[in-house]
Enzyme design. Structure first.
Site, PDB file in Angstrom:
ATOM      1  CB  SER A 252      -0.871   0.019   1.262  1.00  8.52           C
ATOM      2  OG  SER A 252      -0.019   0.214   2.374  1.00  8.52           O
ATOM      3  CE  LYS A 253      -2.533   6.465  -2.444  1.00 10.41           C
ATOM      4  NZ  LYS A 253      -3.052   7.101  -3.635  1.00 10.41           N
ATOM      5  NE  ARG A 254      -2.595   3.514   5.233  1.00 11.82           N
ATOM      6  CZ  ARG A 254      -2.229   2.698   6.209  1.00 11.82           C
ATOM      7  NH1 ARG A 254      -1.456   3.137   7.189  1.00 11.82           N
ATOM      8  NH2 ARG A 254      -2.663   1.460   6.248  1.00 11.82           N
TER       9      ARG A 254
END
Ligand code: GLU
Length: 490
Positions: A252-254
């Site tokens: 995930s881009k987090r």
């Protein structure tokens, strides 16, 4: 039979490494078998799909060198290859399902469906449609539709028995039909859902093998049922393991940069990216780490795919990229890659107007523009909080900027300016006080060339990565000492 595979991205955001990973496997499988690889754009979600995202996805796949044989840009015998242009085809297929009694109109209001969901949650029952509108006779259903009552079309699903999904990697997967929802096929706005459009298109486009992420396994029973309803043979299914963050959660881009554009801007070589993505789920027969796309195609074999959750790990990617740079480019090719990366005239022309009025000697350019030629700028916590704002305020600024930038589709100077002002207003901060830590975050220095122009040139992905790095440098907020100072809910 000609093997035909496809990648079917939805153009709703940045080009994701997961798309490149699945595209790579479809590409290799098709090429290995002398078949064809198709690109189809699944843009049935009209609110979230953008032409900009479609363009970025195509550019990113091209940059990687995964050229498709048919697609919205190159055409082909089974077009159009953009689902938004195939509305009439879906409509006709929904009519066929309705006529054969395999689907039904559902007139239930959102309120009724919400209440149903709440009730199912409360009773700990599986969530899903309860078949209310199945009780309508075909005549009643026709009449209500003719009267203009809004409806969706759902597929009928057996309420008992089992569905067997044959997966090329996983063998037989058994589902209870009672757990499968009566999926909406056509939305109230007349647009098809993913499930209908995907099945109809895979059939009409002659797709023989579907290699896709394992998150689609639960959709497979619905798809197989639809193939059966239409009287079509289903393609072979093969669900690839999902890419994971180092903590093994779904990539995930987090937690990790997920946009292919980030990797391009950071100066990874496309050959190294493909090599690394290949290693995620597949291994070369002699277990070597470094191989070209052509070598992977030549040796590709589904048998060598392993199902363990592959971890997308930047340390290993960096190591591999370094090897590609050192071992596979001669000095001229290396210099040419550097030129293409950031020493090209387009990039220099973007930077030139920001610097001309700020230098006395051309050599002043180096320190002034270092951040344009860097990936990360490694700001220290002291530099980030050196101004008017304390660490907590800076944390809030960085979080709010990240959140708002993520939602921003058009990345340009004015849009960035508006976001920064909106965050200052949201947090009740003076723009001037807020700009300093943002400067440090993006450029590594407290001042320099105009910030918003610089951010526009750097691109969203590098800015986002630098925001994440600065945020990590500040660590988490200290625990509040007195519980009563916490903001009460409401
Ligand atoms: N549009 C789907 C996606 O975005 C395609 C999934 C599939 O390959 O069936 O991943």
């Amino acid at each position: 039979m000609t093997v035909r595979t496809r990648i079917a991205p939805s153009p709703t955001g940045d080009p994701h490494v997961g798309t490149a990973y699945v595209a790579l496997f479809n590409y290799c499988f098709a090429r290995q078998n002398g078949g064809e690889f198709i690109l189809r754009i699944e843009d049935t979600d009209r609110e979230r799909s953008t032409p900009e995202s479609e363009r970025m996805i195509l550019d990113a796949l091209r940059w990687l060198g995964l050229q498709w044989d048919e697609g919205p840009d190159v055409g082909g015998p089974y077009g159009p290859y953009r689902q938004s242009e195939r509305g009439a085809i879906y409509r006709q297929h929904v009519d066929e399902l309705l006529a054969k009694g395999h689907a039904f109109r559902c007139f239930c209001s959102t309120e009724r469906l919400d209440a149903l969901r709440l009730e199912q949650r409360a009773k700990n029952l599986p969530l899903g449609y309860d078949g209310h509108c199945l009780a309508l006779s075909p005549e009643e259903s026709e009449r209500m539709a003719a009267d203009g009552v809004a409806y969706v079309v759902r597929m009928k699903v057996p309420r008992a028995g089992q569905c067997l999904v044959k997966d090329l990697l996983r063998g037989d997967i058994v589902f209870e039909w009672s757990q499968v929802d009566m999926q909406v096929l056509l939305k109230a706005d007349g647009m098809p859902t993913y499930h209908l459009a995907n099945v109809v298109d895979d059939h009409l486009m002659g797709i023989t093998h579907i290699l896709r992420g394992e998150e689609w396994i639960p959709s497979a029973p619905k798809h197989l049922l639809l193939y059966g309803y239409f009287g079509w043979d289903a393609p072979q299914l093969c669900h690839l393991p999902l890419l994971r963050n180092p903590d093994r959660s779904k990539l995930s881009k987090r937690k990790n940069p997920t946009s292919i554009l980030f990797y391009e801007r950071m100066g990874y070589l496309p050959e190294a990216m493909l090599n690394y993505l290949g290693l995620m789920a597949w291994s070369f027969p002699d277990e070597r780490d470094k191989f070209t796309l052509q070598e992977m195609v030549a040796e590709f074999d589904l048998e060598r795919i392993s199902l363990g959750g592959p971890v997308f790990d930047l340390t290993k990617l960096n190591w591999l990229n370094g090897r590609w740079i050192r071992e596979s480019l001669d000095i001229q090719q290396y210099a040419e890659r550097v030129r293409q990366w950031a020493l090209n005239s387009e990039y220099l022309m973007a930077i030139a107007p920001l610097t001309q009025q700020r230098v006395e000697r051309l050599s002043d350019l180096g320190p002034l523009t270092l951040f344009f030629f860097s990936g990360y700028v490694n700001p220290s916590p002291e530099a980030l909080v050196g101004g008017k704002l304390d660490a907590d305020a800076v944390r809030r600024v960085l979080d709010a900027l990240t959140r708002r930038f993520d939602a921003l589709v058009a990345w340009n100077r004015d849009a960035i300016d508006a976001v920064v002002r909106a965050v200052a207003a949201e947090l009740g901060l003076k723009l001037k006080d807020m700009l300093k830590p943002v400067y440090v975050t993006i450029t590594g220095n407290p001042s320099g060339v105009p910030l918003f122009d610089a951010m526009a040139i750097l691109g969203k992905d590098l800015c986002r990565a630098r925001l994440r790095q600065a945020r990590a440098a500040l660590g988490e907020a200290e625990e509040e000492e007195e519980p009563e100072t916490e903001v009460a809910a409401g």
